[in-house]
Design a protein around this motif. Structure first.
Motif, PDB file in Angstrom:
ATOM      1  N   GLU A   1     -36.688 -31.914   6.779  1.00 22.44           N
ATOM      2  CA  GLU A   1     -36.968 -31.159   5.562  1.00 22.44           C
ATOM      3  C   GLU A   1     -35.783 -31.172   4.603  1.00 22.44           C
ATOM      4  OE1 GLU A   1     -38.765 -26.711   4.453  1.00 22.44           O
ATOM      5  OE2 GLU A   1     -38.314 -27.276   6.533  1.00 22.44           O
ATOM      6  N   THR A   2     -36.059 -31.445   3.336  1.00 20.67           N
ATOM      7  CA  THR A   2     -35.016 -31.481   2.308  1.00 20.67           C
ATOM      8  C   THR A   2     -35.150 -30.344   1.306  1.00 20.67           C
ATOM      9  OG1 THR A   2     -36.352 -32.917   0.881  1.00 20.67           O
ATOM     10  CG2 THR A   2     -34.869 -34.008   2.441  1.00 20.67           C
ATOM     11  N   GLY A   3     -36.260 -29.578   1.377  1.00 21.70           N
ATOM     12  CA  GLY A   3     -36.523 -28.550   0.370  1.00 21.70           C
ATOM     13  C   GLY A   3     -37.320 -29.135  -0.786  1.00 21.70           C
ATOM     14  N   GLY A   4     -37.699 -28.258  -1.704  1.00 20.71           N
ATOM     15  CA  GLY A   4     -38.400 -28.695  -2.898  1.00 20.71           C
ATOM     16  C   GLY A   4     -39.908 -28.601  -2.830  1.00 20.71           C
ATOM     17  N   ALA A   5     -40.464 -28.259  -1.661  1.00 20.29           N
ATOM     18  CA  ALA A   5     -41.922 -28.189  -1.524  1.00 20.29           C
ATOM     19  C   ALA A   5     -42.482 -27.071  -2.399  1.00 20.29           C
ATOM     20  CB  ALA A   5     -42.306 -27.961  -0.071  1.00 20.29           C
ATOM     21  N   LEU A   6     -43.701 -27.279  -2.885  1.00 18.40           N
ATOM     22  CA  LEU A   6     -44.320 -26.343  -3.813  1.00 18.40           C
ATOM     23  C   LEU A   6     -45.092 -25.228  -3.126  1.00 18.40           C
ATOM     24  CD1 LEU A   6     -45.734 -28.904  -6.422  1.00 18.40           C
ATOM     25  CD2 LEU A   6     -43.526 -27.714  -6.436  1.00 18.40           C
ATOM     26  N   ASP A   7     -45.379 -25.378  -1.837  1.00 18.45           N
ATOM     27  CA  ASP A   7     -46.171 -24.386  -1.107  1.00 18.45           C
ATOM     28  C   ASP A   7     -45.896 -24.594   0.381  1.00 18.45           C
ATOM     29  OD1 ASP A   7     -47.978 -22.355  -0.550  1.00 18.45           O
ATOM     30  OD2 ASP A   7     -49.541 -23.136  -1.855  1.00 18.45           O
TER      31      ASP A   7
ATOM     32  N   LEU B   1     -53.569 -33.871  13.343  1.00 18.19           N
ATOM     33  CA  LEU B   1     -54.423 -34.563  12.379  1.00 18.19           C
ATOM     34  C   LEU B   1     -54.609 -36.027  12.783  1.00 18.19           C
ATOM     35  CD1 LEU B   1     -52.960 -33.017   9.128  1.00 18.19           C
ATOM     36  CD2 LEU B   1     -55.388 -32.967   9.726  1.00 18.19           C
ATOM     37  N   ALA B   2     -53.512 -36.682  13.143  1.00 18.91           N
ATOM     38  CA  ALA B   2     -53.586 -38.088  13.535  1.00 18.91           C
ATOM     39  C   ALA B   2     -54.431 -38.269  14.790  1.00 18.91           C
ATOM     40  CB  ALA B   2     -52.182 -38.648  13.753  1.00 18.91           C
ATOM     41  N   GLU B   3     -54.279 -37.364  15.749  1.00 13.24           N
ATOM     42  CA  GLU B   3     -55.050 -37.455  16.991  1.00 13.24           C
ATOM     43  C   GLU B   3     -56.539 -37.237  16.741  1.00 13.24           C
ATOM     44  OE1 GLU B   3     -53.055 -34.566  19.365  1.00 13.24           O
ATOM     45  OE2 GLU B   3     -51.286 -35.847  19.674  1.00 13.24           O
ATOM     46  N   ALA B   4     -56.863 -36.498  15.658  1.00 10.56           N
ATOM     47  CA  ALA B   4     -58.260 -36.262  15.303  1.00 10.56           C
ATOM     48  C   ALA B   4     -58.864 -37.418  14.513  1.00 10.56           C
ATOM     49  CB  ALA B   4     -58.375 -34.970  14.503  1.00 10.56           C
ATOM     50  N   GLY B   5     -58.078 -38.469  14.255  1.00 14.40           N
ATOM     51  CA  GLY B   5     -58.583 -39.647  13.554  1.00 14.40           C
ATOM     52  C   GLY B   5     -58.209 -39.739  12.094  1.00 14.40           C
ATOM     53  N   THR B   6     -57.413 -38.778  11.621  1.00 14.74           N
ATOM     54  CA  THR B   6     -56.940 -38.825  10.243  1.00 14.74           C
ATOM     55  C   THR B   6     -55.849 -39.887  10.109  1.00 14.74           C
ATOM     56  OG1 THR B   6     -57.384 -36.471   9.933  1.00 14.74           O
ATOM     57  CG2 THR B   6     -55.837 -37.483   8.402  1.00 14.74           C
ATOM     58  N   GLU B   7     -55.955 -40.732   9.104  1.00 16.40           N
ATOM     59  CA  GLU B   7     -54.869 -41.671   8.818  1.00 16.40           C
ATOM     60  C   GLU B   7     -53.741 -40.920   8.130  1.00 16.40           C
ATOM     61  OE1 GLU B   7     -53.817 -45.742   6.274  1.00 16.40           O
ATOM     62  OE2 GLU B   7     -55.744 -44.722   5.968  1.00 16.40           O
ATOM     63  N   ILE B   8     -52.518 -41.113   8.590  1.00 12.87           N
ATOM     64  CA  ILE B   8     -51.344 -40.522   7.952  1.00 12.87           C
ATOM     65  C   ILE B   8     -50.652 -41.609   7.139  1.00 12.87           C
ATOM     66  CG2 ILE B   8     -49.196 -39.239   8.262  1.00 12.87           C
ATOM     67  CD1 ILE B   8     -51.756 -37.752   9.177  1.00 12.87           C
ATOM     68  N   GLY B   9     -50.586 -41.404   5.834  1.00 18.77           N
ATOM     69  CA  GLY B   9     -49.956 -42.367   4.945  1.00 18.77           C
ATOM     70  C   GLY B   9     -48.666 -41.817   4.375  1.00 18.77           C
ATOM     71  N   GLY B  10     -47.954 -42.650   3.646  1.00 22.65           N
ATOM     72  CA  GLY B  10     -46.693 -42.268   3.025  1.00 22.65           C
ATOM     73  C   GLY B  10     -46.869 -41.828   1.584  1.00 22.65           C
ATOM     74  N   HIS B  11     -46.012 -40.894   1.167  1.00 24.98           N
ATOM     75  CA  HIS B  11     -46.062 -40.361  -0.205  1.00 24.98           C
ATOM     76  C   HIS B  11     -44.643 -40.145  -0.718  1.00 24.98           C
ATOM     77  CE1 HIS B  11     -48.291 -38.701  -3.531  1.00 24.98           C
ATOM     78  NE2 HIS B  11     -47.892 -37.463  -3.356  1.00 24.98           N
ATOM     79  N   SER B  12     -43.727 -41.003  -0.270  1.00 27.11           N
ATOM     80  CA  SER B  12     -42.290 -40.948  -0.554  1.00 27.11           C
ATOM     81  C   SER B  12     -41.616 -39.904   0.334  1.00 27.11           C
ATOM     82  CB  SER B  12     -41.993 -40.676  -2.036  1.00 27.11           C
ATOM     83  OG  SER B  12     -42.132 -39.293  -2.351  1.00 27.11           O
ATOM     84  N   HIS B  13     -40.294 -39.774   0.213  1.00 28.27           N
ATOM     85  CA  HIS B  13     -39.556 -38.797   1.011  1.00 28.27           C
ATOM     86  C   HIS B  13     -39.442 -37.459   0.286  1.00 28.27           C
ATOM     87  CE1 HIS B  13     -37.028 -37.243   4.095  1.00 28.27           C
ATOM     88  NE2 HIS B  13     -35.943 -37.197   3.343  1.00 28.27           N
ATOM     89  N   THR B  14     -39.058 -37.471  -0.993  1.00 24.68           N
ATOM     90  CA  THR B  14     -38.829 -36.207  -1.704  1.00 24.68           C
ATOM     91  C   THR B  14     -39.730 -36.024  -2.918  1.00 24.68           C
ATOM     92  OG1 THR B  14     -37.060 -37.107  -3.116  1.00 24.68           O
ATOM     93  CG2 THR B  14     -36.411 -36.228  -0.966  1.00 24.68           C
ATOM     94  N   HIS B  15     -40.741 -36.868  -3.084  1.00 27.98           N
ATOM     95  CA  HIS B  15     -41.753 -36.744  -4.140  1.00 27.98           C
ATOM     96  C   HIS B  15     -41.184 -36.881  -5.562  1.00 27.98           C
ATOM     97  CE1 HIS B  15     -45.357 -35.216  -6.245  1.00 27.98           C
ATOM     98  NE2 HIS B  15     -46.003 -35.412  -5.106  1.00 27.98           N
TER      99      HIS B  15
END
Length: 264
Positions: A108-114, A125-139
């Motif tokens: 965690e780097t901080g900066g999250a909105l919620d 989520l991944a074990e339930a079949g959800t694909e986990i994708g990337g969205h950068s490190h710090t947005h």
């Protein structure tokens, strides 16, 4: 179905009855999300992961009748708490694009909105079949970064997801939807096989694997409007204001990038 198929890719953010003010406009209530997934089921759509759609378009393989994607950006905790049970009820696939520095835990780097997911929830989520994708490190706005930071944001994100889940992600979504040829090349070089923008239009194979477009689902999206979106009706009219703003932002970002010496 063939590569000429137009596919609605739904872009969600927070799913929460009482989100933070910063995420309110792009959030949906749990009740609204459940009603929207009922529409998807009743209309006979088949939700796929981002990787599955891209693989079919890349190989020319078949798609199911009425393919559709359910995607979530950033990695808000409500995706696990509220969305996952609804998706599981319908046996729907989805993709969650995580900003790794925003998630709760040791990276965690901080900066999250919620309130964000933690890594145990991501694994569930991944074990339930959800694909986990990337969205950068710090947005950040990737098209405004220099080469070194741009490579870091994409590579570090992919590295962390791979470390935490045991499998590196293959799909990426651009923060804020902003990209450029330089950004797309960097995402590809980081090892991602496909990436999603915004665009507020249906996705088509001809857009290319690194510029697939999505439609935004908001707090204000009612069931009737949602039905029109998934059916591909009146999208241009619904998002006319968004497209005008996007064009203005694009011109401003290109100007800033040129001043900073970034090749757009």
């Amino acid at each position: 179905m063939t590569g000429t198929t137009a596919v609605p890719i739904l872009m969600y953010h927070a799913v929460d009855p009482d989100p933070a003010p910063a995420t309110l406009g792009l959030s949906v209530t749990p009740e609204a999300f459940a009603a929207q997934m009922e529409v998807v089921a009743e209309r006979g759509f088949t939700p796929l992961t981002t990787a599955a759609l891209a693989a079919a378009w890349r190989s020319g393989g078949p798609l199911p009748d009425r393919p559709l994607l359910v995607t979530f950006d950033d990695g808000y905790e409500g995706v696990h708490r509220y969305a996952l049970p609804v998706l599981a009820k319908h046996s729907f696939a989805s993709t969650v694009f995580v900003s790794t520095g925003w998630l709760r835990g040791r990276h965690e780097t901080g900066g999250a909105l919620d309130t964000m997911l933690d890594w145990a929830q991501v694994r569930e989520l991944a074990e339930a079949g959800t694909e986990i994708g990337g969205h950068s490190h710090t947005h950040p706005q990737l098209d405004q970064l220099g080469e070194r930071r741009l490579r870091f944001e994409t590579l570090r994100c992919r590295e962390i997801v791979g470390e935490e889940l045991g499998t590196a992600p293959v799909s990426f979504a651009y923060p804020y939807g902003y990209s450029s040829r330089r950004v797309r090349d960097t995402v590809r070089e980081a090892g991602f096989a496909q990436a999603l923008a915004v665009g507020n239009a249906l996705a088509r194979r001809r857009q290319g694997p690194y510029a697939l477009e999505r439609v935004t689902v908001r707090r204000s999206t009612g069931v009737e409007e949602f039905t029109r979106l998934v059916e591909g009706r009146a999208i241009a009219r619904n998002f006319a204001a968004d497209r005008a703003m996007t064009k203005g932002y694009a011109l401003a970002r290109r100007a800033r990038g040129a001043l900073r010496g970034h090749w757009i």
